[in-house]
Design an enzyme around this catalytic site. Structure first.
Site, PDB file in Angstrom:
ATOM      1  N   PHE A 135      40.156  48.603  35.369  1.00 37.59           N
ATOM      2  CA  PHE A 135      39.703  47.250  35.027  1.00 37.59           C
ATOM      3  C   PHE A 135      40.341  46.273  36.002  1.00 37.59           C
ATOM      4  CE2 PHE A 135      39.696  43.161  32.923  1.00 37.59           C
ATOM      5  CZ  PHE A 135      38.375  43.082  32.500  1.00 37.59           C
ATOM      6  N   ASP A 220      46.656  46.522  41.998  1.00 37.08           N
ATOM      7  CA  ASP A 220      46.364  45.450  41.050  1.00 37.08           C
ATOM      8  C   ASP A 220      47.464  45.462  39.997  1.00 37.08           C
ATOM      9  OD1 ASP A 220      45.573  43.993  38.859  1.00 37.08           O
ATOM     10  OD2 ASP A 220      43.488  44.654  38.900  1.00 37.08           O
ATOM     11  N   LYS A 249      48.272  37.162  34.807  1.00 37.18           N
ATOM     12  CA  LYS A 249      48.819  37.274  33.454  1.00 37.18           C
ATOM     13  C   LYS A 249      50.265  36.778  33.348  1.00 37.18           C
ATOM     14  CE  LYS A 249      45.729  40.923  31.822  1.00 37.18           C
ATOM     15  NZ  LYS A 249      45.118  40.294  30.666  1.00 37.18           N
TER      16      LYS A 249
HETATM   17  C1  LIG Z   1      44.721  45.090  35.758  1.00 39.48           C
HETATM   18  C2  LIG Z   1      43.911  43.851  35.557  1.00 39.48           C
HETATM   19  N1  LIG Z   1      43.358  43.251  36.615  1.00 39.48           N
HETATM   20  C3  LIG Z   1      42.627  42.124  36.507  1.00 39.48           C
HETATM   21  C4  LIG Z   1      42.410  41.555  35.272  1.00 39.48           C
HETATM   22  C5  LIG Z   1      41.580  40.306  35.179  1.00 39.48           C
HETATM   23  O1  LIG Z   1      42.381  39.217  34.948  1.00 39.48           O
HETATM   24  P1  LIG Z   1      41.701  37.835  34.487  1.00 39.48           P
HETATM   25  O2  LIG Z   1      41.147  38.074  33.109  1.00 39.48           O
HETATM   26  O3  LIG Z   1      42.827  36.843  34.512  1.00 39.48           O
HETATM   27  O4  LIG Z   1      40.635  37.528  35.469  1.00 39.48           O
HETATM   28  C6  LIG Z   1      42.966  42.141  34.132  1.00 39.48           C
HETATM   29  C7  LIG Z   1      42.733  41.567  32.802  1.00 39.48           C
HETATM   30  O5  LIG Z   1      42.867  42.201  31.786  1.00 39.48           O
HETATM   31  C8  LIG Z   1      43.720  43.314  34.275  1.00 39.48           C
HETATM   32  O6  LIG Z   1      44.277  43.934  33.217  1.00 39.48           O
END
Ligand SMILES: Cc1ncc(COP(=O)(O)O)c(C=O)c1O
Length: 398
Positions: A135, A220, A249
Site C-alpha cells: 500500500f 516507503d 504519518k
Molecule cells: C506505507 C504507506 N505509504 C503511503 C501511505 C499513504 O499515505 P497518505 O494516506 O498520507 O497519502 C500509507 C497510508 O496508510 C501507508 O501506510
C-alpha cells in the site's frame, strides 16, 4: 441534538467506511466520543499519532508558530522547514529532503525522482518493481504501485511502468528485473497489507541486487518511519540503506506533513522539476521539527523497542492459548494478530465496545499501532482488553 451520522450519510462522498465512533477529543493515548466515553487508541491514525493526541509539544508548536508565520510560499526561505531538513539529514543516511503533505504525495515525489534518474543515468529506464499486497496511498501512481487490485481496477487505464512481485521473495525481484528497471519500491514492513515482516536478510539481498544492477532502492517508510518499529527508520532494522525513502504519518504527529529523502547521487531534481503549495510550510514543518526532536532527544525508539517486546510476549502467549489465533507479527509498536477465520471486524467492534480502538487491517486480522509514547500501564491495559475480547470469541482450549 445534532445527528452527525445522518449528516454524513446525506452530504459526504461514500469513498470509505467508518467505525461507529464520533470522536470529539483526544489526549495522550485516549480518545473521547460525543457521549463522553473514553477509549484507548491503539489505532492512532493509523500509526500517525506518534506522540499521542494533542501532545503539549505539538500544541505549543502550533500556537507559537501560528502567531509567527503559518504559510509562506516555497519561493522563499523559511526557518522551520530548514531546521527539520537538517535534523532529518543529520539523523539518517540521506543527503537531501523535500517536504510534501501526505504519504501518497511523498511517494509520488520519490517515483518522479527515480524516473528522472533513469532518464539521465540509466538510458531511460523507468520500470518500478513493487510488491503484491503493498500500500502506497491513493493517487493514481500510488494505487498503481500498490498491490491491491480493487483499489486500482475502477480507475483504469493506469500509469505504465509497474511490475509486481511477491513480497519477501528475492528471486522474484531478480526474475522481474530487466534493462528497463529503474527502481525497487517497497515498504520495509507492509502495513495496510497486514503487518508483513520480511525475513531479516531480504532487504540486504535487495540492496546487493540493486548495487549489482545499478537500480535504485526506494523504501516507503510512511508507516514504519519515525520510531514506529523501534528504530528511527526501519531500514536500520535490516542494515540496508535505501537510495530514496519516504516519510509521512508519524513525522507530523497528526498534522499533514510528509517528505521524500534521497542520497546525493540520485537527488537529480533541478529547479522547476517539482513543487507544492503547502508542503514544507512553516506551520507543519515546525510541528514536524518538534516531533522529530522529541523522538530523537528522548530516544523514543528504544522505549518502543522495549514495549514491542511486551506486546510480542503477550500476543505470542495468546497464540499459544487460543486455537482461533494463528499468528502475531510485528516490530516495535506495529503489530497484527491473525485469526484462523474472518473475525477481524467482530473483534474490532467488540474491542470498541470495551473501550479499545484497534482496526481490522485484514478480514482475518486486527492491527495495533498505539502512540509511541504510550505508558507501560496503558499498554498493559489495552492488551488486557484485547486479550479478553479475543478469548471471548472462542474458548481457549489449546
Ligand atoms: C506505507 C504507506 N505509504 C503511503 C501511505 C499513504 O499515505 P497518505 O494516506 O498520507 O497519502 C500509507 C497510508 O496508510 C501507508 O501506510
Amino acid at each position: 441534538m445534532t445527528d452527525w451520522r445522518a449528516k454524513e450519510a446525506k452530504y459526504f462522498m461514500r469513498a470509505g467506511r467508518r467505525m461507529d465512533l464520533l470522536a470529539v477529543r483526544g489526549e495522550g493515548s485516549r480518545l473521547w466520543d460525543d457521549q463522553g466515553k473514553s477509549y484507548l487508541d491503539f489505532f492512532g491514525g493509523p500509526a500517525t499519532i506518534s506522540l499521542g493526541h494533542s501532545h503539549p509539544v505539538i500544541v505549543d508548536a502550533l500556537v507559537d508558530q501560528a502567531k509567527q508565520l503559518i504559510h509562506v510560499s516555497n519561493q522563499f526561505y523559511s526557518i522551520p522547514q530548514l531546521q527539520l531538513a537538517e535534523l532529518l539529514i543529520e539523523n539518517s543516511c540521506f543527503d537531501r529532503v523535500y517536504f510534501m503533505n501526505s504519504g501518497a504525495e511523498a511517494n509520488e515525489g520519490a517515483l518522479k525522482l527515480a524516473r528522472k534518474w533513469g532518464k539521465e543515468k540509466k538510458s531511460g529506464a523507468y520500470e518500478i518493481i513493487a510488491a503484491e499486497n503493498a500500500f502506497h496511498g491513493r493517487t493514481l501512481q500510488a494505487v498503481t504501485a500498490g498491490g491491491t487490485d480493487r483499489y486500482k481496477a475502477p480507475f483504469a487505464p493506469l500509469p505504465e511502468g509497474y511490475v509486481h512481485v511477491p513480497f519477501n521473495d528475492v528471486d522474484a525481484v531478480k526474475r522481474a528485473t530487466t534493462s528497463k528497471t529503474v527502481a525497487i519500491f517497497m515498504e520495509p514492513i507492509q502495513g495496510e497489507g497486514g503487518i508483513n515482516v520480511p525475513d531479516d536478510g531480504y532487504f540486504k539481498a535487495l540492496r546487493a541486487w540493486c548495487d549489482e544492477q545499478n537500480i535504485l532502492l526506494i523504501l516507503d517508510e510512511v508507516q514504519t518511519g519515525c520510531g514506529r518499529t523501534g528504530e528511527l527508520f526501519a531500514y536500520q532494522l535490516y542494515g540496508a540503506e535505501p537510495d530514496i525513502m519516504t516519510l509521512g504519518k508519524g513525522i507530523g504527529g497528526g498534522v499533514p506533513l510528509s517528505a521524500f529523502l534521497a542520497k546525493e547521487h540520485c537527488a537529480v531534481f533541478t529547479p522547476g522539476d517539482h513543487g507544492t503549495t503547502y508542503g514544507g510550510e512553516p506551520l507543519t514543518t515546525r510541528v514536524g521539527y518538534e516531533v522529530m526532536k522529541y523522538i530523537i532527544d528522548n530516544d523514543v525508539p528504544a522505549k518502543v523497542k522495549r514495549n514491542g517486546e511486551t506486546v510480542r510476549r503477550r500476543l505470542e502467549s495468546l497464540v499459544d492459548r487460543c486455537p482461533h489465533v494463528n499468528e502475531a507479527r510485528g516490530k516495535g509498536l506495529m503489530w497484527a494478530v491473525q485469526f484462523t477465520s474472518d473475525i477481524g471486524e467482530r473483534v474490532t467492534n467488540a474491542a470498541l465496545a470495551a473501550g479499545l480502538i484497534v482496526n481490522n487491517v485484514r478480514p482475518n486480522a486486527v492491527r495495533l499501532a498505539p502512540p509511541l509514547t504510550i505508558s507501560d500501564e496503558e499498554l498493559e491495559e489495552g492488551l488486557a482488553i484485547l486479550e479478553h475480547v479475543i478469548e471471548s470469541e472462542a474458548p481457549p482450549v489449546k
